[in-house]
Scaffold this active site. Structure first.
Site, PDB file in Angstrom:
ATOM      1  NE  ARG A  42       0.105   5.523  -3.673  1.00 45.61           N
ATOM      2  CZ  ARG A  42       0.531   4.285  -3.415  1.00 45.61           C
ATOM      3  NH1 ARG A  42      -0.298   3.276  -3.544  1.00 45.61           N
ATOM      4  NH2 ARG A  42       1.752   4.064  -3.026  1.00 45.61           N
ATOM      5  NE  ARG A  46      -6.142  -1.403  -1.675  1.00 48.20           N
ATOM      6  CZ  ARG A  46      -5.256  -1.421  -0.701  1.00 48.20           C
ATOM      7  NH1 ARG A  46      -5.094  -2.508   0.012  1.00 48.20           N
ATOM      8  NH2 ARG A  46      -4.539  -0.361  -0.422  1.00 48.20           N
ATOM      9  NE  ARG A  51      -9.982   3.190 -30.490  1.00 51.73           N
ATOM     10  CZ  ARG A  51      -8.714   3.491 -30.712  1.00 51.73           C
ATOM     11  NH1 ARG A  51      -8.102   4.393 -29.971  1.00 51.73           N
ATOM     12  NH2 ARG A  51      -8.045   2.904 -31.677  1.00 51.73           N
ATOM     13  CG  ASP A 108      -8.787   4.316  -1.117  1.00 52.32           C
ATOM     14  OD1 ASP A 108      -8.205   4.738  -0.099  1.00 52.32           O
ATOM     15  OD2 ASP A 108      -8.540   3.221  -1.643  1.00 52.32           O
ATOM     16  CD  GLU A 136      -7.393  -0.099  -6.351  1.00 49.06           C
ATOM     17  OE1 GLU A 136      -6.465  -0.907  -6.442  1.00 49.06           O
ATOM     18  OE2 GLU A 136      -7.281   1.017  -5.813  1.00 49.06           O
ATOM     19  CG  HIS A 181       1.213   3.461  -8.106  1.00 50.90           C
ATOM     20  ND1 HIS A 181       0.953   2.320  -8.826  1.00 50.90           N
ATOM     21  CD2 HIS A 181       1.365   3.074  -6.818  1.00 50.90           C
ATOM     22  CE1 HIS A 181       0.962   1.279  -8.006  1.00 50.90           C
ATOM     23  NE2 HIS A 181       1.204   1.709  -6.786  1.00 50.90           N
TER      24      HIS A 181
HETATM   25  O1  F6P Z   1      -4.386   2.504  -0.976  1.00 54.15           O
HETATM   26  C1  F6P Z   1      -4.000   3.114  -2.154  1.00 54.15           C
HETATM   27  C2  F6P Z   1      -3.562   2.135  -3.199  1.00 54.15           C
HETATM   28  O2  F6P Z   1      -3.134   2.925  -4.261  1.00 54.15           O
HETATM   29  C3  F6P Z   1      -4.596   1.139  -3.636  1.00 54.15           C
HETATM   30  O3  F6P Z   1      -5.641   1.666  -4.292  1.00 54.15           O
HETATM   31  C4  F6P Z   1      -3.774   0.160  -4.435  1.00 54.15           C
HETATM   32  O4  F6P Z   1      -4.366  -1.072  -4.571  1.00 54.15           O
HETATM   33  C5  F6P Z   1      -2.543   0.128  -3.623  1.00 54.15           C
HETATM   34  O5  F6P Z   1      -2.493   1.319  -2.872  1.00 54.15           O
HETATM   35  C6  F6P Z   1      -1.280  -0.037  -4.371  1.00 54.15           C
HETATM   36  O6  F6P Z   1      -0.296  -0.254  -3.445  1.00 54.15           O
HETATM   37  P1  F6P Z   1       1.273  -0.233  -3.661  1.00 54.15           P
HETATM   38  O7  F6P Z   1       1.735   1.149  -3.335  1.00 54.15           O
HETATM   39  O8  F6P Z   1       1.751  -1.204  -2.654  1.00 54.15           O
HETATM   40  O9  F6P Z   1       1.550  -0.600  -5.062  1.00 54.15           O
END
Ligand code: F6P
Length: 341
Positions: A274, A172, A163, A128, A223, A271
């Protein structure tokens, strides 16, 4: 031969393997061997490590995740864990330790540097982009690109079905991903944690679009965004962080439907942002960070973190990076708001 340890801690992100590969390559040039600590700080607590060399790091540049594994440990660690980390670092003959991670990983590194004089060098990873002391933390560019692509895809379905599509992205404490992916994806409303949003303002913007004949809209929210008058605090004590994933998107979508009557859907990207292949920028930045980290080991700049300033590699004290979150650029936020109807 001198030894450098490297660990990757906290949430994973694309680009971690680029850093590991670069550390191994530069360490070889400087005459060090590299020990990979498994699963973040946990690997030092459990004495779980292995040599990482050119063979092991070959072909990993384009791979997401981390070949070393990761874990989430929340500072401050208890004394027993800190003692074990210090003991295992010595036992394995590590002359320096490169800790690649975000706020929590770096805070633990800072505690170990201050309280045990451990030779820690930090490398900033923050999907982030919330770390201070550096213009950029790798992982962010990939996340913005993934989120932008998702917004593009949701745009077409929103338009066909007339929509409102609410898209919740990572962030976060700061709204960097929402802001940049929102601008790139042509969002009509962007909600970030830094500036609480009024639900009435969101609904007015959507109604204004409808008046102009635009029967669909895209709302992008972090989020951790705050909606005035509503509290969403789900404390995850174990992880020491508040996790809101999925909650604010749902809240905004429900309120929009209630107050406008427009059919609304929510997509939580989570995720997905990520995982997978890092962008070229994250591969290059990760490589630069890894190289610089080994230079800092050679110069014994312990207690410091690699940083990027005006596209030049620099270093800052770790404490500078973890003191406060790096908030979004207000100018960029104002620009985004100009498209909010
Ligand atoms: O810090 C990155 C993050 O993806 C946050 O945005 C999210 O709240 C958290 O990690 C999710 O964490 P985990 O990998 O423990 O599910």
């Amino acid at each position: 031969m001198q030894k450098i340890g490297i660990l990757t801690g906290g949430a994973d992100c694309p680009g971690l393997n680029s850093v590991i590969r670069a550390v191994v390559r530069k360490a070889m040039i400087e005459g060090y061997v590299v020990t990979g600590v498994k699963n973040g700080w946990m690997g030092l607590v459990e004495n779980d490590m292995r040599v990482v060399d050119l063979r092991l790091t070959s072909g990993i540049l384009d791979r997401g995740g981390t070949i070393l594994g990761t874990s989430r440990l929340v500072p401050p660690l208890d004394i027993a864990k800190m003692d074990l980390i210090a003991e295992n670092l010595k036992r394995n003959g590590l002359d320096a330790l490169i800790a690649v991670g975000g706020e929590n990983t770096l805070k633990i590194g800072l505690d170990l540097y201050r309280q045990y004089s451990l030779p820690v060098i930090g490398v900033p990873k923050s999907i982030d982009n919330a770390l201070s002391g550096t213009d950029y933390a790798f992982g962010f560019d990939t996340a913005v690109n993934i989120a932008t692509e998702c917004i593009d895809r949701l745009h077409t379905t929103a338009e066909s079905h007339h929509r409102i599509m609410v898209i919740e992205v990572i962030g976060r404490y700061t709204g960097w991903i929402a802001l940049e992916a929102g601008i790139a994806g042509g969002a009509h409303v962007i909600c970030v944690p830094e500036f609480p949003t009024k639900i009435d303002d969101i609904c007015s913007a959507l109604k204004a679009r409808h008046k102009r004949g635009k029967t669909f809209s895209i709302v992008v929210t972090s989020e951790g965004a705050k909606i005035e008058g509503y509290t969403l605090s789900i404390k995850d004590e174990e992880r020491g962080n508040s996790h809101h994933v999925g909650k604010v998107g749902e809240l905004i979508a429900n309120l929009i439907e209630e107050q406008t009557g427009y059919e609304t859907r929510v997509s939580v990207l989570g995720h997905i942002q990520r995982g997978g292949t890092p962008t070229a920028y994250d591969r290059i930045t990760g490589t630069r960070f890894g190289f610089k980290a080994v230079e800092m080991v050679v110069e014994k700049r312990f207690g410091e973190m690699v940083s990027l300033h005006d596209n030049k590699m620099r270093s800052v004290k770790i404490e500078e990076a973890v003191r406060q979150h790096k908030k979004i650029d207000e100018e960029l936020f104002k620009l985004a708001q100009a498209f909010a109807s």
